[in-house]
Design a protein around this motif. Structure first.
Motif, PDB file in Angstrom:
ATOM      1  N   SER A  66     -38.142 -37.698  -7.724  1.00 30.80           N
ATOM      2  CA  SER A  66     -37.743 -38.789  -8.969  1.00 30.80           C
ATOM      3  C   SER A  66     -38.313 -38.847 -10.595  1.00 30.80           C
ATOM      4  O   SER A  66     -38.795 -40.618 -10.720  1.00 30.80           O
ATOM      5  CB  SER A  66     -37.763 -40.003  -8.296  1.00 30.80           C
ATOM      6  N   LEU A  67     -39.791 -37.867 -10.561  1.00 25.87           N
ATOM      7  CA  LEU A  67     -40.378 -38.445 -11.792  1.00 25.87           C
ATOM      8  C   LEU A  67     -39.340 -38.553 -12.764  1.00 25.87           C
ATOM      9  O   LEU A  67     -38.336 -38.200 -13.085  1.00 25.87           O
ATOM     10  CB  LEU A  67     -40.650 -36.938 -12.149  1.00 25.87           C
ATOM     11  N   PRO A  68     -40.511 -39.031 -14.372  1.00 25.70           N
ATOM     12  CA  PRO A  68     -39.052 -39.333 -14.953  1.00 25.70           C
ATOM     13  C   PRO A  68     -38.421 -38.003 -15.913  1.00 25.70           C
ATOM     14  O   PRO A  68     -39.859 -36.798 -15.673  1.00 25.70           O
ATOM     15  CB  PRO A  68     -39.827 -40.684 -16.225  1.00 25.70           C
ATOM     16  N   ALA A  69     -37.594 -37.806 -16.703  1.00 23.81           N
ATOM     17  CA  ALA A  69     -37.137 -36.305 -16.613  1.00 23.81           C
ATOM     18  C   ALA A  69     -37.364 -36.936 -18.574  1.00 23.81           C
ATOM     19  O   ALA A  69     -36.216 -37.667 -19.499  1.00 23.81           O
ATOM     20  CB  ALA A  69     -35.885 -36.756 -16.590  1.00 23.81           C
ATOM     21  N   PRO A  70     -37.641 -35.716 -18.793  1.00 24.41           N
ATOM     22  CA  PRO A  70     -37.335 -35.407 -20.214  1.00 24.41           C
ATOM     23  C   PRO A  70     -35.685 -35.317 -20.896  1.00 24.41           C
ATOM     24  O   PRO A  70     -35.090 -35.772 -19.674  1.00 24.41           O
ATOM     25  CB  PRO A  70     -37.925 -33.838 -20.694  1.00 24.41           C
ATOM     26  N   PRO A  71     -35.792 -35.266 -21.984  1.00 26.54           N
ATOM     27  CA  PRO A  71     -34.296 -35.375 -22.850  1.00 26.54           C
ATOM     28  C   PRO A  71     -33.209 -34.643 -21.249  1.00 26.54           C
ATOM     29  O   PRO A  71     -31.859 -34.623 -21.754  1.00 26.54           O
ATOM     30  CB  PRO A  71     -34.362 -34.998 -23.706  1.00 26.54           C
ATOM     31  N   TRP A  89     -29.106 -17.701 -25.401  1.00 26.61           N
ATOM     32  CA  TRP A  89     -28.849 -18.448 -24.296  1.00 26.61           C
ATOM     33  C   TRP A  89     -28.865 -18.987 -25.004  1.00 26.61           C
ATOM     34  O   TRP A  89     -28.461 -20.257 -24.824  1.00 26.61           O
ATOM     35  CB  TRP A  89     -29.304 -18.306 -22.897  1.00 26.61           C
ATOM     36  N   VAL A  90     -30.652 -19.603 -24.838  1.00 25.25           N
ATOM     37  CA  VAL A  90     -30.806 -21.278 -25.774  1.00 25.25           C
ATOM     38  C   VAL A  90     -29.581 -21.275 -26.327  1.00 25.25           C
ATOM     39  O   VAL A  90     -29.721 -22.734 -26.870  1.00 25.25           O
ATOM     40  CB  VAL A  90     -32.338 -21.698 -26.049  1.00 25.25           C
ATOM     41  N   LEU A  91     -30.439 -20.698 -28.207  1.00 18.92           N
ATOM     42  CA  LEU A  91     -29.284 -20.931 -29.349  1.00 18.92           C
ATOM     43  C   LEU A  91     -28.133 -21.137 -28.794  1.00 18.92           C
ATOM     44  O   LEU A  91     -27.279 -21.905 -29.247  1.00 18.92           O
ATOM     45  CB  LEU A  91     -29.811 -20.140 -30.095  1.00 18.92           C
ATOM     46  N   SER A  92     -26.988 -20.351 -27.552  1.00 15.49           N
ATOM     47  CA  SER A  92     -25.925 -21.121 -27.753  1.00 15.49           C
ATOM     48  C   SER A  92     -25.656 -22.893 -26.597  1.00 15.49           C
ATOM     49  O   SER A  92     -24.894 -23.025 -27.222  1.00 15.49           O
ATOM     50  CB  SER A  92     -25.423 -19.936 -26.061  1.00 15.49           C
ATOM     51  N   LEU A  93     -26.450 -22.795 -26.162  1.00 17.67           N
ATOM     52  CA  LEU A  93     -26.384 -24.336 -25.956  1.00 17.67           C
ATOM     53  C   LEU A  93     -27.255 -25.197 -26.559  1.00 17.67           C
ATOM     54  O   LEU A  93     -25.913 -26.299 -26.904  1.00 17.67           O
ATOM     55  CB  LEU A  93     -28.037 -24.540 -24.968  1.00 17.67           C
ATOM     56  N   ASP A  98     -25.917 -32.298 -27.646  1.00 14.22           N
ATOM     57  CA  ASP A  98     -25.680 -33.633 -28.038  1.00 14.22           C
ATOM     58  C   ASP A  98     -24.954 -33.087 -25.743  1.00 14.22           C
ATOM     59  O   ASP A  98     -25.156 -34.738 -25.058  1.00 14.22           O
ATOM     60  CB  ASP A  98     -24.111 -34.096 -28.195  1.00 14.22           C
ATOM     61  N   ILE A  99     -24.271 -32.482 -25.501  1.00 17.23           N
ATOM     62  CA  ILE A  99     -23.377 -32.685 -24.003  1.00 17.23           C
ATOM     63  C   ILE A  99     -24.545 -32.138 -23.188  1.00 17.23           C
ATOM     64  O   ILE A  99     -23.620 -32.807 -21.894  1.00 17.23           O
ATOM     65  CB  ILE A  99     -22.141 -31.632 -24.266  1.00 17.23           C
ATOM     66  N   TYR A 100     -25.674 -32.064 -23.195  1.00 16.17           N
ATOM     67  CA  TYR A 100     -26.670 -31.823 -22.193  1.00 16.17           C
ATOM     68  C   TYR A 100     -28.284 -32.766 -22.355  1.00 16.17           C
ATOM     69  O   TYR A 100     -28.554 -32.901 -21.625  1.00 16.17           O
ATOM     70  CB  TYR A 100     -27.562 -30.446 -23.110  1.00 16.17           C
ATOM     71  N   VAL A 101     -28.351 -32.849 -23.667  1.00 18.36           N
ATOM     72  CA  VAL A 101     -28.890 -34.566 -22.952  1.00 18.36           C
ATOM     73  C   VAL A 101     -28.729 -35.331 -22.260  1.00 18.36           C
ATOM     74  O   VAL A 101     -27.326 -35.786 -21.527  1.00 18.36           O
ATOM     75  CB  VAL A 101     -29.018 -35.809 -24.923  1.00 18.36           C
ATOM     76  N   GLY A 102     -29.825 -36.079 -21.082  1.00 19.78           N
ATOM     77  CA  GLY A 102     -29.549 -36.380 -19.996  1.00 19.78           C
ATOM     78  C   GLY A 102     -29.321 -35.648 -18.526  1.00 19.78           C
ATOM     79  O   GLY A 102     -28.713 -36.247 -17.624  1.00 19.78           O
ATOM     80  N   VAL A 112     -22.142 -22.202 -17.459  1.00 20.93           N
ATOM     81  CA  VAL A 112     -22.960 -23.252 -17.029  1.00 20.93           C
ATOM     82  C   VAL A 112     -22.799 -24.323 -16.907  1.00 20.93           C
ATOM     83  O   VAL A 112     -21.682 -25.345 -16.346  1.00 20.93           O
ATOM     84  CB  VAL A 112     -22.738 -24.182 -18.739  1.00 20.93           C
ATOM     85  N   ARG A 113     -23.649 -25.066 -16.013  1.00 19.37           N
ATOM     86  CA  ARG A 113     -23.902 -26.633 -14.613  1.00 19.37           C
ATOM     87  C   ARG A 113     -24.478 -27.232 -15.957  1.00 19.37           C
ATOM     88  O   ARG A 113     -25.609 -27.202 -15.314  1.00 19.37           O
ATOM     89  CB  ARG A 113     -23.477 -25.684 -13.809  1.00 19.37           C
ATOM     90  N   VAL A 114     -23.676 -28.679 -15.660  1.00 22.53           N
ATOM     91  CA  VAL A 114     -25.130 -30.159 -15.704  1.00 22.53           C
ATOM     92  C   VAL A 114     -25.343 -30.483 -14.694  1.00 22.53           C
ATOM     93  O   VAL A 114     -24.128 -30.937 -13.803  1.00 22.53           O
ATOM     94  CB  VAL A 114     -24.366 -30.496 -17.186  1.00 22.53           C
ATOM     95  N   ARG A 115     -25.526 -30.946 -14.708  1.00 20.51           N
ATOM     96  CA  ARG A 115     -26.047 -33.001 -13.808  1.00 20.51           C
ATOM     97  C   ARG A 115     -26.506 -33.358 -14.287  1.00 20.51           C
ATOM     98  O   ARG A 115     -28.047 -33.288 -14.843  1.00 20.51           O
ATOM     99  CB  ARG A 115     -26.497 -31.729 -12.354  1.00 20.51           C
ATOM    100  N   ALA A 116     -26.010 -34.890 -14.342  1.00 20.87           N
ATOM    101  CA  ALA A 116     -27.403 -36.241 -15.091  1.00 20.87           C
ATOM    102  C   ALA A 116     -28.401 -36.034 -14.016  1.00 20.87           C
ATOM    103  O   ALA A 116     -28.430 -36.242 -12.783  1.00 20.87           O
ATOM    104  CB  ALA A 116     -25.725 -36.926 -14.678  1.00 20.87           C
TER     105      ALA A 116
END
Length: 121
Positions: A66-71, A89-93, A98-102, A112-116
């Motif tokens: 539970s460390l503070p997370a970057p953007p 890959w990074v440029l495609s993201l 905005d859909i990846y912030v947080g 691509v999988r995302v988890r809040a």
């Protein structure tokens, strides 16, 4: 503008390509070689940079410790690639940042999988 922090395991040719694209890029290998993951994470939080890495340990730092997370944290899950390919890959993201912030993002060529991240700053 999205700022990136490239972990030490990010290939140099891909780092040069991202830097040449005009992005705000900081490479751990240049700025703070040898830092442990917790120090890298703290720097990313302080400077509001996305961590780009091949290292799974950042998931443990965010979700178990539970460390503070970057953007955002982007975990690249590919083991075979051309040295400059991770930049693509990074440029495609970053085409839709905005859909990846947080989010903790797991990237493979297939999906691509995302988890809040609850502690996103």
């Amino acid at each position: 503008m999205t700022k990136l922090l490239l972990d030490e395991n990010f290939p140099e040719p891909a780092a040069r390509r991202l830097d040449a694209s005009g992005l705000n890029v900081l490479a751990v290998r240049d700025a703070c070689p040898g830092w442990v993951d917790e120090e890298v994470m703290a720097l990313a939080v302080d400077e509001q940079r996305w961590i780009i890495t091949f290292d799974r340990d950042y998931g443990d730092l965010v979700f178990k410790q539970s460390l503070p997370a970057p953007p955002a944290i982007v975990l690249l899950r590919e083991s075979h690639y051309r040295p400059a390919e991770p930049a693509d890959w990074v440029l495609s993201l970053l085409a839709q940042p905005d859909i990846y912030v947080g989010r903790f993002v797991v990237f493979t060529r297939d999906k691509v999988r995302v988890r809040a991240m609850l502690k996103a700053m």
